[in-house]
Design a protein around this motif. Structure first.
Motif, PDB file in Angstrom:
ATOM      1  N   GLN A 145       1.381  -1.309   0.196  1.00  0.00           N
ATOM      2  CA  GLN A 145       0.275   0.159  -0.440  1.00  0.00           C
ATOM      3  C   GLN A 145       0.657   1.450   0.011  1.00  0.00           C
ATOM      4  N   ALA A 146       2.926   0.981   1.116  1.00  0.00           N
ATOM      5  CA  ALA A 146       2.726   2.047   0.580  1.00  0.00           C
ATOM      6  C   ALA A 146       3.463   2.819  -0.579  1.00  0.00           C
ATOM      7  N   GLU A 197      12.104   9.142   8.491  1.00  0.00           N
ATOM      8  CA  GLU A 197      11.122  10.043   7.434  1.00  0.00           C
ATOM      9  C   GLU A 197      10.278  10.026   7.856  1.00  0.00           C
ATOM     10  N   ILE A 198       9.430  10.030   8.917  1.00  0.00           N
ATOM     11  CA  ILE A 198       8.682  10.527   9.581  1.00  0.00           C
ATOM     12  C   ILE A 198       8.672  11.761   9.972  1.00  0.00           C
ATOM     13  N   LYS A 199      10.302  12.142  10.792  1.00  0.00           N
ATOM     14  CA  LYS A 199      10.509  13.484  11.034  1.00  0.00           C
ATOM     15  C   LYS A 199      10.563  14.093   9.356  1.00  0.00           C
ATOM     16  N   LEU A 200      11.404  13.665   8.770  1.00  0.00           N
ATOM     17  CA  LEU A 200      11.246  14.793   7.371  1.00  0.00           C
ATOM     18  C   LEU A 200      10.298  14.498   6.716  1.00  0.00           C
ATOM     19  N   MET A 201       9.583  13.893   7.242  1.00  0.00           N
ATOM     20  CA  MET A 201       7.470  14.887   6.708  1.00  0.00           C
ATOM     21  C   MET A 201       6.699  15.168   7.371  1.00  0.00           C
ATOM     22  N   THR A 202       6.730  15.312   8.316  1.00  0.00           N
ATOM     23  CA  THR A 202       6.636  15.656   9.447  1.00  0.00           C
ATOM     24  C   THR A 202       7.467  17.288   8.914  1.00  0.00           C
ATOM     25  N   LEU A 233      11.000  12.430  -2.363  1.00  0.00           N
ATOM     26  CA  LEU A 233      10.526  10.323  -0.924  1.00  0.00           C
ATOM     27  C   LEU A 233      10.098   9.498  -1.953  1.00  0.00           C
ATOM     28  N   ALA A 234       8.771   9.647  -2.598  1.00  0.00           N
ATOM     29  CA  ALA A 234       8.613   8.663  -3.042  1.00  0.00           C
ATOM     30  C   ALA A 234       9.446   7.752  -3.804  1.00  0.00           C
ATOM     31  N   PHE A 235      10.048   8.604  -5.232  1.00  0.00           N
ATOM     32  CA  PHE A 235      10.886   7.829  -5.533  1.00  0.00           C
ATOM     33  C   PHE A 235      12.174   6.763  -4.319  1.00  0.00           C
ATOM     34  N   ASP A 236      12.061   7.409  -3.295  1.00  0.00           N
ATOM     35  CA  ASP A 236      13.245   6.307  -1.604  1.00  0.00           C
ATOM     36  C   ASP A 236      11.532   5.171  -1.359  1.00  0.00           C
ATOM     37  N   ILE A 237      10.609   5.410  -1.502  1.00  0.00           N
ATOM     38  CA  ILE A 237       9.597   4.812  -0.495  1.00  0.00           C
ATOM     39  C   ILE A 237       9.083   3.688  -1.877  1.00  0.00           C
ATOM     40  N   ILE A 238       9.127   4.043  -2.465  1.00  0.00           N
ATOM     41  CA  ILE A 238       8.696   3.527  -4.187  1.00  0.00           C
ATOM     42  C   ILE A 238      10.300   1.912  -3.687  1.00  0.00           C
TER      43      ILE A 238
END
Length: 208
Positions: A47-48, A185-190, A67-72
């Motif tokens: 899902q991510a 990544e949570i810290k980055l997205m925050t 960020l999206a590229f890294d998650i993928i």
């Protein structure tokens, strides 16, 4: 005569339970925390990856696209490893067990303190996914970050749960990587949300 029969039956039940937990040659069995973690985390990661593709295809700001590229890449690769483990352990990719069943019966309750039993923590609902697909511009970026922060928090919960239940080196190592990587990544997205004048959803980690 009944007592020997009962003893034999008890031994068979214990043997069957041991097989479900430890499988063949000491590998994780079908009902083991390792197998449950691999199956559930593969679904969670899928899902991510889907959400990351959705925001990437909207032409977001450079930092969101990166960020999206890294998650993928990261989560697709990890998902392949989870599926590879199950194949190596000669276990099916799917199971009749409810999601997060591997967390119950091991002294840690059903699922996690902030999660609903039978539901993987942090997962976006179909309605939220539909809203993300329809959103545009900054609104889409904010919604993506909010959903992905909560999703990552769920992944951290699951990985921390595995760390309490397993000593199998490759699984423990992966779980720790997920805790460390997704916490970062949570810290980055925050911070990315703050730059857009928005805040994360209430944390599902607070009650731990």
């Amino acid at each position: 005569m009944r007592r020997p029969v009962l003893i034999v039956c008890g031994v068979l039940v214990l043997a069957a339970a041991a097989f479900l937990l430890f499988g063949r040659d000491g590998t994780p069995g079908d009902a083991s925390p390792e197998a449950g973690f691999a199956r559930d985390m593969a679904t969670h990661h899928a899902q991510a990856v889907d959400m990351a593709f959705v925001i990437r295809d909207k032409g977001p700001a450079r930092e969101i696209r990166s960020l999206a590229f890294d998650i993928i890449n990261t989560q697709a690769n990890q998902r392949g490893m989870f599926q590879g483990w199950l194949q190596q352990w000669q276990l099916s990719q799917a199971t009749d067990q409810r999601p997060m069943a591997w967390m119950s019966g091991h002294g840690h309750g059903a699922a996690t303190p902030a999660a609903t039993p039978g539901v993987m923590p942090g997962m976006a609902s179909p309605e939220e996914l539909s809203k993300l697909k329809q959103a545009r511009g900054t609104q889409a970026e904010v919604l993506f970050l909010q959903l992905m922060i909560r999703h990552h928090e769920g992944g951290v919960q699951m990985a921390e749960g595995l760390l309490k239940l397993s000593t199998r080196s490759e699984v423990v190592s992966m779980a720790q990587k997920i805790v460390d990587g997704q916490s970062g990544e949570i810290k980055l997205m925050t911070e990315l949300l703050r730059q857009r004048g928005a805040q994360p959803y209430p944390s599902i980690l607070k009650s731990q």
